[in-house]
Design a protein around this motif. Structure first.
Motif, PDB file in Angstrom:
ATOM      1  N   GLU A  48       1.592   0.495 -10.636  1.00  0.00           N
ATOM      2  CA  GLU A  48       2.328   1.273  -9.640  1.00  0.00           C
ATOM      3  C   GLU A  48       1.416   2.273  -8.942  1.00  0.00           C
ATOM      4  O   GLU A  48       1.473   2.423  -7.713  1.00  0.00           O
ATOM      5  N   ALA A  49       0.566   2.941  -9.721  1.00  0.00           N
ATOM      6  CA  ALA A  49      -0.367   3.899  -9.139  1.00  0.00           C
ATOM      7  C   ALA A  49      -1.333   3.196  -8.187  1.00  0.00           C
ATOM      8  O   ALA A  49      -1.651   3.720  -7.117  1.00  0.00           O
ATOM      9  N   ALA A  50      -1.774   2.012  -8.562  1.00  0.00           N
ATOM     10  CA  ALA A  50      -2.677   1.243  -7.702  1.00  0.00           C
ATOM     11  C   ALA A  50      -1.993   0.893  -6.384  1.00  0.00           C
ATOM     12  O   ALA A  50      -2.594   1.022  -5.317  1.00  0.00           O
ATOM     13  N   HIS A  51      -0.752   0.473  -6.459  1.00  0.00           N
ATOM     14  CA  HIS A  51      -0.008   0.117  -5.249  1.00  0.00           C
ATOM     15  C   HIS A  51       0.149   1.325  -4.319  1.00  0.00           C
ATOM     16  O   HIS A  51      -0.073   1.220  -3.116  1.00  0.00           O
ATOM     17  N   ILE A  52       0.487   2.458  -4.871  1.00  0.00           N
ATOM     18  CA  ILE A  52       0.707   3.668  -4.065  1.00  0.00           C
ATOM     19  C   ILE A  52      -0.604   4.170  -3.457  1.00  0.00           C
ATOM     20  O   ILE A  52      -0.646   4.565  -2.294  1.00  0.00           O
ATOM     21  N   THR A  53      -1.673   4.154  -4.240  1.00  0.00           N
ATOM     22  CA  THR A  53      -2.937   4.746  -3.796  1.00  0.00           C
ATOM     23  C   THR A  53      -3.823   3.776  -3.019  1.00  0.00           C
ATOM     24  O   THR A  53      -4.793   4.196  -2.402  1.00  0.00           O
ATOM     25  N   GLY A  54      -3.514   2.495  -3.082  1.00  0.00           N
ATOM     26  CA  GLY A  54      -4.347   1.512  -2.412  1.00  0.00           C
ATOM     27  C   GLY A  54      -5.586   1.140  -3.213  1.00  0.00           C
ATOM     28  O   GLY A  54      -6.471   0.454  -2.709  1.00  0.00           O
ATOM     29  N   MET A  55      -5.645   1.607  -4.439  1.00  0.00           N
ATOM     30  CA  MET A  55      -6.749   1.245  -5.334  1.00  0.00           C
ATOM     31  C   MET A  55      -6.355  -0.034  -6.073  1.00  0.00           C
ATOM     32  O   MET A  55      -5.194  -0.413  -6.103  1.00  0.00           O
ATOM     33  N   THR A  56      -7.326  -0.656  -6.701  1.00  0.00           N
ATOM     34  CA  THR A  56      -7.004  -1.773  -7.576  1.00  0.00           C
ATOM     35  C   THR A  56      -6.593  -1.217  -8.938  1.00  0.00           C
ATOM     36  O   THR A  56      -6.941  -0.070  -9.283  1.00  0.00           O
ATOM     37  N   GLN A  57      -5.892  -2.011  -9.714  1.00  0.00           N
ATOM     38  CA  GLN A  57      -5.504  -1.561 -11.059  1.00  0.00           C
ATOM     39  C   GLN A  57      -6.735  -1.264 -11.923  1.00  0.00           C
ATOM     40  O   GLN A  57      -6.738  -0.245 -12.628  1.00  0.00           O
ATOM     41  N   SER A  82      -2.397  10.076  -0.877  1.00  0.00           N
ATOM     42  CA  SER A  82      -1.346   9.058  -0.963  1.00  0.00           C
ATOM     43  C   SER A  82      -0.259   9.453  -1.963  1.00  0.00           C
ATOM     44  O   SER A  82       0.847   8.934  -1.909  1.00  0.00           O
ATOM     45  N   LEU A  83      -0.576  10.396  -2.849  1.00  0.00           N
ATOM     46  CA  LEU A  83       0.417  10.931  -3.785  1.00  0.00           C
ATOM     47  C   LEU A  83       0.963  12.272  -3.294  1.00  0.00           C
ATOM     48  O   LEU A  83       1.346  13.131  -4.080  1.00  0.00           O
ATOM     49  N   ASP A  84       0.972  12.440  -1.976  1.00  0.00           N
ATOM     50  CA  ASP A  84       1.587  13.592  -1.309  1.00  0.00           C
ATOM     51  C   ASP A  84       0.906  14.921  -1.619  1.00  0.00           C
ATOM     52  O   ASP A  84       1.565  15.962  -1.703  1.00  0.00           O
ATOM     53  N   GLN A  85      -0.410  14.893  -1.764  1.00  0.00           N
ATOM     54  CA  GLN A  85      -1.160  16.117  -1.999  1.00  0.00           C
ATOM     55  C   GLN A  85      -1.930  16.485  -0.738  1.00  0.00           C
ATOM     56  O   GLN A  85      -2.329  15.619   0.034  1.00  0.00           O
ATOM     57  N   HIS A  86      -2.140  17.771  -0.547  1.00  0.00           N
ATOM     58  CA  HIS A  86      -2.945  18.279   0.563  1.00  0.00           C
ATOM     59  C   HIS A  86      -4.333  18.541   0.002  1.00  0.00           C
ATOM     60  O   HIS A  86      -4.492  19.342  -0.924  1.00  0.00           O
ATOM     61  N   VAL A  87      -5.331  17.865   0.528  1.00  0.00           N
ATOM     62  CA  VAL A  87      -6.713  18.053   0.091  1.00  0.00           C
ATOM     63  C   VAL A  87      -7.434  18.827   1.185  1.00  0.00           C
ATOM     64  O   VAL A  87      -7.410  18.432   2.345  1.00  0.00           O
TER      65      VAL A  87
END
Length: 106
Positions: A48-57, A82-87
């Motif tokens: 799920e984290a990979a899908h949200i962030t666009g990274m591979t698992q 991608s996880l709604d954080q301001h960098v």
């Protein structure tokens, strides 16, 4: 990632251990820590984290284990966004009493 002998301790344990890229590794670790906190808070699987962030698992797995050699600072920042954080990146002149450095507050 070669090591240097460094006798006096600093605020950066990786620098104290002699890593040439200690500042970058510290920055990556701080971003990975925040990313892992968000994954835990949201109870996301690695897939799920990979899908949200666009990274591979497998990349998410590396972040989860803090194996950050093959992951760029930029990729970690994009994952946080991608996880709604301001960098925010702030550049300012170094003070004379403090050597130029990279720091991350997450």
């Amino acid at each position: 990632m070669s090591r240097k002998n460094n006798r006096q301790g600093t605020e950066n344990v990786l620098l104290d251990l002699g890593f040439d890229d200690a500042e970058e590794l510290s920055a990556k670790a701080a971003l990975a820590l925040k990313l892992n906190e968000l994954i835990d808070q949201r109870d996301l699987t690695q897939t799920e984290a990979a899908h949200i962030t666009g990274m591979t698992q497998p990349k998410v797995s590396q972040v989860r284990r803090y194996k950050l050699q093959n992951i760029s600072l930029e990729r970690l920042m994009q994952a946080l966004v991608s996880l709604d954080q301001h960098v925010e990146i702030v550049v300012r002149p170094a003070r004379r009493e403090c050597a130029p450095r990279i720091t991350v507050a997450a």
